[in-house]
Design an enzyme around this catalytic site. Structure first.
Site, PDB file in Angstrom:
ATOM      1  N   CYS B  83       1.024  -1.224  -0.014  1.00 32.16           N
ATOM      2  CA  CYS B  83       0.067   0.059  -0.025  1.00 32.16           C
ATOM      3  C   CYS B  83       0.792   1.352   0.055  1.00 32.16           C
ATOM      4  O   CYS B  83       0.237   2.345  -0.259  1.00 32.16           O
ATOM      5  CB  CYS B  83      -0.893   0.032   1.077  1.00 32.16           C
ATOM      6  SG  CYS B  83      -1.881  -1.618   1.038  1.00 32.16           S
ATOM      7  N   HIS B 333      -9.227   3.823  -1.173  1.00 25.91           N
ATOM      8  CA  HIS B 333      -7.871   3.159  -1.061  1.00 25.91           C
ATOM      9  C   HIS B 333      -7.572   2.026  -2.211  1.00 25.91           C
ATOM     10  O   HIS B 333      -7.507   0.993  -2.132  1.00 25.91           O
ATOM     11  CB  HIS B 333      -7.860   2.618   0.376  1.00 25.91           C
ATOM     12  CG  HIS B 333      -6.258   2.150   0.499  1.00 25.91           C
ATOM     13  ND1 HIS B 333      -5.206   2.785   0.182  1.00 25.91           N
ATOM     14  CD2 HIS B 333      -5.988   0.999   1.369  1.00 25.91           C
ATOM     15  CE1 HIS B 333      -4.154   2.094   0.487  1.00 25.91           C
ATOM     16  NE2 HIS B 333      -4.673   0.852   1.319  1.00 25.91           N
TER      17      HIS B 333
END
Lengths: 348, 385, 134
Positions: B83, B333
């Site tokens: 991420c 996200h």
């Protein structure tokens, strides 16, 4: 004299009551409770199978035997529910307990007799001097088809025995085997659930072989029922081992400690070996024990065993069988049980 | 090392972009960034993308994007750091410009996560943990952060309401962000009534599955004015650090040492103190993550960030506005794009172009992007010029 | 799942084999080639005990694909020896009675099945300590 150096058992925590199964299929729970003396049975969790229970039972046997696993020369797992159709259960067990790589390993199958079969062969190898110690495991997570009479009894459990000639806790005084071709119960290749001959599984199969084996070994060894402190019989339900014992002339106090089936169910290959483990948990030095297994197809192995002084030293070194049977139980409803046993599957 | 500026920014609308492919998303964001800078050509390309392989069956994302961007035979590479892929792609671009190797570099990020179903997405994200000793046992990312939350809550006595307040605050910010996946306000009650994902984290404590891309253009500070009409935003500091891949190898689960070190490095390079920062974008993949990241970087003392959102300290207009973009929670996200979008938020704020979200007198902003359970952290400090 | 991928982890999954740095004594599970505390490269093999203390836990209700039929299930971080923690499932437990600091035993269990045809992946899971196993 060769015999048992260490033993261990494993029973899953999950249970299902006979009423819970009967409720779903509209059958009469009382006929199973009174007629077959079955109250409830053990159920393996979804992450338990013959291999996992065998490893746990074997680790407990090692705790009692107090030997180095590298000294084990043979690992045999007797079961009719090996997780793999091709690939041994025994290698996983041997690897997990640290017995590899110099070890003979095999899986046995003979319906409910596979466990004592493993004990029989390991015992023979130990007697011959070919191996120092042999590990024989009896385990099953057998299945009955939904709604079939077997569904009320097919249970899960394992017992492991380490056989050797040093530090023996239970001497094996004699063995015997009785075998014919009697197709009372079978499962064909690729079939999920077994088939059986109904009442044909009783008189000509279970009773004929079990009684013949018990009578045969007593005759050969010159023993009589009253010589034994304990007698353990294969226990497909609560009733059969009681009837077998009574027909042979054994009294309740001789057979009741080794009869686990009313609250355990039928652990198939594990059944009589687990009964033996429960007896060993409470036996005193010098007790004479008769063990008689039965496997459909059909055959029966008989063992005459006698505890030594060492039995008292090892009983407390691992969880006892009755304790596992009676404590920390987790009851299932039929739906969860069906999910646990793969009778219903989540869509992909 | 040369000073480096950000002169162009662009992102797609984030959400479930059913009609757009991985390449569509990236090219759209990149063209917007180039248009924003007023440039038609770049010299080099970095693509932050965590798992084109598992989400889309597409590896070798660098040349794919250079090709479809019509950028010619330029060097193009995918940067993977779970991420933190976007933040690390930005840092790689920054280093290339700072070193003098290239003048105009595009750093972008993209993830197209809705081409697989929920359990496959959960699996793909889980590959950022230790595959053999964490993921193998069935732990998920919400699960790993739940382990952190459980420890933090016990140690500092914060409540589920305090955790939920982080999500509520970030959703309130996201309402003001037209590119956010969820432009809607939520309440503490809604968070607590949403389904449990991994106790104690509810669905609304978790950032969503998102498709989206973001891109920025970097150039040397000295050429910023001649290359672009846009007000440049200067990169003051960049820090990047790693930690054990497995959460269980940490002495204190609630401390993100990689964020501590990355922030320390960035502040040291920036030669400013933490009190100079006017706004912060932190990696709030889960409500607990914002709390731990803020503490780990030193914005709050240990145990003090837990109630910061409940107390209004981190809201727009509060003492330290945190995630005024809406954060990962409300903005979405798309994992590889997140780190770049954080930079975009800082640039908009420092340019004074953030509209309803504008932090008054914003001069210095910090972005913290992390991968895994903070096994990677990358921190950037940007300054208005 | 290709069998070699799980096979090479058997010493850890089946027997909890760990490596203890011969210089500084730090224990690694799984074993490493170099100590991250003192950079030493020689290790002694040790086995972790099949027991530990619960450091943190959660209940997974949204599982990854391979665990879809198991949810809800508990996963925890367990300290086995001082300073050495592992992650694994906690089974046979009342999910609402788990607590940080709880003592647990490890058991050998099936962790994953690779579909209907693939290899069976065994390893360790934690269970509560009760009359069943003590």
């Amino acid at each position: 004299m060769a015999g048992i150096v260490g033993y261990g058992s494993y029973i899953p925590r999950y249970r299902i009551k006979v009423e819970e199964i009967a409720k779903v299929w509209g059958t009469d729970a009382e006929s199973y409770k009174k007629g077959l003396m079955l109250q409830e049975k053990s159920v393996p969790a979804p992450d338990q199978d013959v291999i996992t229970m065998s490893v746990e039972a074997a680790r407990r046997a090692l705790s009692r035997a107090q030997i180095h696993p590298q000294k084990i020369g043979a690992v045999y797992v007797g079961s009719e529910s090996h997780p793999y159709a091709v690939k041994p259960s025994g290698t996983v067990v041997a690897e997990a307990i640290g017995a590899t790589p110099e070890v003979h390993c095999a899986d046995f199958e003979f319906a409910c007799k596979a466990g004592t079969e493993a004990m029989f062969v390991a015992y023979g190898l130990v007697c011959s001097g070919k191996i120092q110690y042999g590990l024989a495991i009896a385990a099953d997570t057998s299945q009955g088809a939904p709604g079939d009479a077997l569904e009320f009894s097919a249970a899960a459990g394992a017992a492991a025995y380490i056989l050797g000639t040093e530090n023996v806790a239970v001497e094996i005084e004699d063995t015997y085997s009785f075998c014919t071709d009697t197709p009372d119960f079978w499962r064909r290749e690729y079939q999920h659930y077994p088939e059986h001959g109904g009442r044909f599984t009783g008189e000509p199969a279970y009773f004929h072989h079990t009684l013949s084996s018990a009578q045969g070994i007593m005759k050969r060894s010159g023993t009589k029922p009253e010589d034994f402190k304990y007698a353990i019989f294969h226990q497909p339900n609560g009733k059969f081992p009681m009837l077998a014992a009574q027909k042979l002339g054994f009294k309740r106090e001789q057979w009741e400690d080794g009869r686990l089936s009313p609250t355990l169910g039928n652990t198939y290959s594990g059944a009589s070996p687990m009964g033996l483990s429960a007896v060993l948990d409470k036996a005193a030095p010098g007790d004479l024990i008769l063990l008689v297994s039965f496997g459909s197809g059909a055959g029966s192995d008989g063992f005459i065993l006698r505890t030594t002084d060492r039995i008292k030293d090892i009983q407390g070194k691992a969880p006892k069988t009755k304790q596992q049977l009676d404590c920390a139980k987790r009851y299932l409803d039929y739906g969860t049980y069906a999910k646990f046993r793969g009778k219903i599957l989540k869509a992909d | 090392m040369r000073e480096v500026a950000v002169i162009g920014i662009g992102m797609t609308k984030w959400g479930e972009c059913w009609q757009k492919s991985l390449r569509d998303l990236f090219v759209e964001a990149s063209l917007r960034a180039m248009d924003d800078a007023g440039l038609s050509q770049i010299e080099s390309l970095y693509v932050g993308c965590m798992s084109g392989g598992l989400f889309n069956g597409q590896e070798h994302v660098g040349p794919l994007m250079a090709d479809y961007l019509g950028a010619g035979p330029i060097p193009a590479v995918r940067v993977e750091s779970a991420c933190a892929s976007g933040g690390v792609a930005f840092r790689q671009a920054y280093m290339e410009v700072a070193s003098g190797m290239s003048d105009i570099v595009l750093a972008g990020g993209v993830e197209k996560m809705t081409d697989v179903d929920g359990s496959e997405a959960t699996y793909a994200l889980g590959t950022a943990a230790d595959q053999e000793y964490e993921s193998f046992h069935g732990i998920t990312f919400p699960g790993l952060y739940a382990l952190i939350a459980k420890v933090y809550m016990k140690k500092y006595g914060i409540t589920n309401q305090d955790l939920a307040s982080v999500a509520v605050k970030n959703h309130a910010h996201g309402v003001k962000n037209p590119n956010a996946q969820f432009q809607r306000a939520i309440t503490v009650e809604e968070v607590l009534q949403s389904s449990m994902v991994a106790d104690p984290l509810h669905l609304l404590d978790c950032s969503p599955i998102t498709d989206g891309a973001a891109a920025v253009i970097l150039c040397p500070m000295e050429k910023a004015k001649s290359l672009s009409k846009k007000k440049p935003v200067k990169i003051l500091g960049s820090g990047h650090a790693t930690d054990s891949i497995a959460l269980h190898d940490r002495k204190q689960l609630e401390v993100f040492a990689s964020a501590t070190i990355a922030a320390k490095k960035a502040f040291s390079q920036a030669k400013i103190g933490i009190e100079s920062v006017n706004l912060v974008e932190v990696h709030d993949c889960f409500s607990i993550a914002e709390i731990c990241a803020l503490e780990s970087m030193g914005f709050f003392a240990p145990g003090q960030a837990g109630k910061a959102a409940s107390q209004g300290l981190t809201a727009l207009g509060g003492k330290l506005p945190v995630n005024v973009s809406g954060g990962l929670k409300s903005k979405g996200h798309p994992v590889g794009a997140t780190g770049i979008a954080q930079i975009i938020e800082l640039v908009e704020q420092l340019r004074g172009e953030a509209g309803q979200r504008q932090v008054a007198n914003a001069r210095i902003g910090l972005a913290q992007n992390m991968g895994g359970t903070a096994a990677s952290s990358v921190v950037h400090i940007l300054e208005a010029c | 799942m290709f069998p070699a991928k799980i096979w090479r982890e058997f010493p850890q999954r089946y027997r909890l084999e760990a490596a203890k740095c011969k210089k500084c004594g730090k224990v690694f599970f799984p074993p490493r080639l170099v100590c991250n505390a003192c950079s030493h490269r020689e290790f002694e093999e040790i086995k972790l005990p099949w027991e530990g203390t619960l450091v943190s836990y959660t209940i997974i209700r949204t599982p990854p694909s391979a665990f879809s039929d198991q949810a809800p299930y508990a996963v925890g971080i367990i300290e086995t020896i001082p300073g050495l923690q592992i992650t694994c499932q906690i089974v046979d437990a009342d999910l609402d009675k788990l607590h940080i600091g709880q003592k647990l035993l490890l058991e050998f269990r099936l962790i994953q099945k690779d579909g209907k045809q693939g290899v069976l992946c065994y390893g360790y899971k934690a269970v509560p300590i009760d009359a069943h196993n003590s």
